[in-house]
Design an enzyme around this catalytic site. Structure first.
Site, PDB file in Angstrom:
ATOM      1  N   HIS A   1     -14.071  14.153   3.348  1.00 36.28           N
ATOM      2  CA  HIS A   1     -14.556  12.652   3.057  1.00 36.28           C
ATOM      3  C   HIS A   1     -15.713  12.110   3.986  1.00 36.28           C
ATOM      4  CE1 HIS A   1     -11.388  12.618   0.244  1.00 36.28           C
ATOM      5  NE2 HIS A   1     -10.456  12.789   1.123  1.00 36.28           N
TER       6      HIS A   1
ATOM      7  N   CYS B   1      -5.097  13.213  -1.715  1.00 32.46           N
ATOM      8  CA  CYS B   1      -4.126  12.183  -1.803  1.00 32.46           C
ATOM      9  C   CYS B   1      -3.801  12.244  -3.338  1.00 32.46           C
ATOM     10  CB  CYS B   1      -4.701  10.757  -1.626  1.00 32.46           C
ATOM     11  SG  CYS B   1      -6.329  10.381  -2.540  1.00 32.46           S
TER      12      CYS B   1
END
Length: 443
Positions: free
Chosen positions: A10, A42
């Site tokens: 990320h 996630c």
């Protein structure tokens, strides 16, 4: 200018994609151990549970896309050492075994985190797996097909979501955690009790307040998890104990917290002005306390990665810190939290009070409405808001983003009572439930 980026999930993806636009003449090289970038871990539980059918949707960029921006992508390459004084690094091609040296002017450490794996007896048995990356997700899915008894160790967000996914597939699920409550870092007891009751009503075994002491196996496969209070037969174990920062490459070369998280300033610089860091490898400013803390969240990572790019050459935009805002859906319950729980504040000797309201989300004259439980935590002396939690079968989780802004801007509980919110019967009441929390705290 030569920029070396180590790690590209990320924070790395955000940093690289912005740097290509801001510094078109820079030579940017990315070193990444895996064969993919930008995986949204996630979403693992959603993928395992079948909610997400196409795993490619869990990627929002690709090595090819970054290459098309002019980035040199060294995929399946591991950086093995860094000399910050000489501004050099050594890397290994994991496919060929070749090692080579490279130089840099600016170094971006976005190496992320790795699951904690305790050195327990039997940890090397087959069918004890991790849950972090794309390969882990596929491994869990394949092994879960043959497993009926599944044990999840760790009752944080990832563990809880996997428990729900496995139960929905008719598996016999056991959840083990050394804490006496699930989600204890994110929610106070009045919230976690509701979820625990839901789990138990669905036949999930909760082994809380128990620590795993060893694993036992048969024919090389795990067959039993032994804890400080009992033993549980199992076909598959998923470890979700937590994460530790991947920062060994810079050990002793930049300032870190005791757990190895790199300390950065408000411009994402480390104690070495030419080394920047972002994401799960870092400690960040936690606004409720005003101190650095380790809070590995994708939302923090993308913001920090973007700021690395913005501040790489000139200090332009300061990082505002974080509240650790997060959300989760467990069965029909929509839950979100921000900042400190009342429990966490008490552990840190903060003098806090709280207000909890149970209200319906819409006027009772509407055809339907749902109860909502909101708790706001605030300092007793200053009345500054330091945390909040919400839960409802209606999706009211965006209210926690509002309260995150309140904490960011050091608002008081009294001010919350009179903030301007719209009213429309389809959505809320004349006195918004956030207003009501503030008003009730004043009385």
């Amino acid at each position: 200018m030569k920029i070396a980026v180590i790690g590209c999930t990320h924070a790395g993806t955000a940093a690289v994609s912005n740097m290509t636009k801001l510094y078109p003449d820079a030579a940017i090289t990315v070193y990444e151990k895996n064969d993919n970038v930008s995986f949204l871990s996630c979403g693992i539980a959603l993928y395992v549970g079948g909610v997400v059918q196409d795993a490619q949707g869990l990627f929002y960029s690709s090595p090819q896309e970054l290459e098309n921006m002019g980035v040199a992508m060294k995929m399946k390459h591991a950086v093995t050492s860094i000399d910050s004084e000489a501004k050099t690094l050594t890397a290994e091609n994991l496919e060929t075994g070749e090692t080579f040296e490279d130089t840099y002017d600016k170094l971006v450490m976005t190496t992320g985190s790795w699951p904690i794996v305790p050195p327990l007896e039997g940890i090397q048995l087959n069918n004890i797996v991790l849950s972090k990356n794309f390969n882990h997700a596929n491994n869990i899915i394949e092994k879960a097909k043959e497993a009926q008894k599944i044990t999840v160790v760790g009752a944080g967000y990832i563990g809880i979501e996997l428990v729900e996914a496995f139960e929905s597939y008719g598996k016999d699920v056991t959840l083990i955690d050394s804490s006496d409550r699930i989600l204890s870092k994110y929610l106070d007891p009045e919230y976690t009790e509701v979820i625990e009751d839901e789990f138990e009503n669905r036949g999930i075994t909760l082994a809380l307040g128990e620590t795993v002491s060893k694993f036992e196996g048969e024919n090389g496969n795990v067959s039993k998890v032994v804890t400080t209070k009992g033993a549980y037969e199992t076909d598959l174990v998923v470890l979700c104990i937590g994460f530790k920062p991947n920062t060994g490459l810079l050990q002793g070369q930049v300032d870190m917290l005791d757990n190895g998280a790199i300390i950065v300033n408000e411009y994402m610089q480390t104690s070495n002005e030419d080394i920047f860091a972002a994401g799960d490898s870092c400690a960040i400013l936690y606004n409720p306390t005003g101190k650095h803390a380790y809070i590995p969240l994708a939302t923090n990572a993308v913001r920090m990665g973007t700021l690395v790019a913005k501040n790489l050459v000139n200090k332009t935009i300061k990082y505002m810190g974080t509240q650790g805002t997060s959300g989760i859906k467990i069965y029909e319950n929509n839950i979100a939290s921000t900042g400190m729980t009342e429990t966490a504040a008490s552990f840190m000797d903060m003098n806090v009070k709280s207000i909890t309201i149970l209200e319906n989300d819409r006027p009772e004259f509407m055809p339907s409405y749902e109860p909502v439980t909101l708790k706001v935590v605030y300092e007793e002396e200053t009345r500054r808001i330091v945390g909040a939690q919400v839960m409802s079968k209606a999706d009211l989780t965006q209210s926690i983003n509002t309260l995150s802004v309140c904490i960011q801007n050091r608002m008081t509980i009294d001010e919350l009572g009179f903030v301007d919110f719209f009213f429309q019967p389809h959505y809320n009441k004349p006195w918004n439930f956030l207003n009501q929390a503030g008003l009730q705290a004043i009385q």
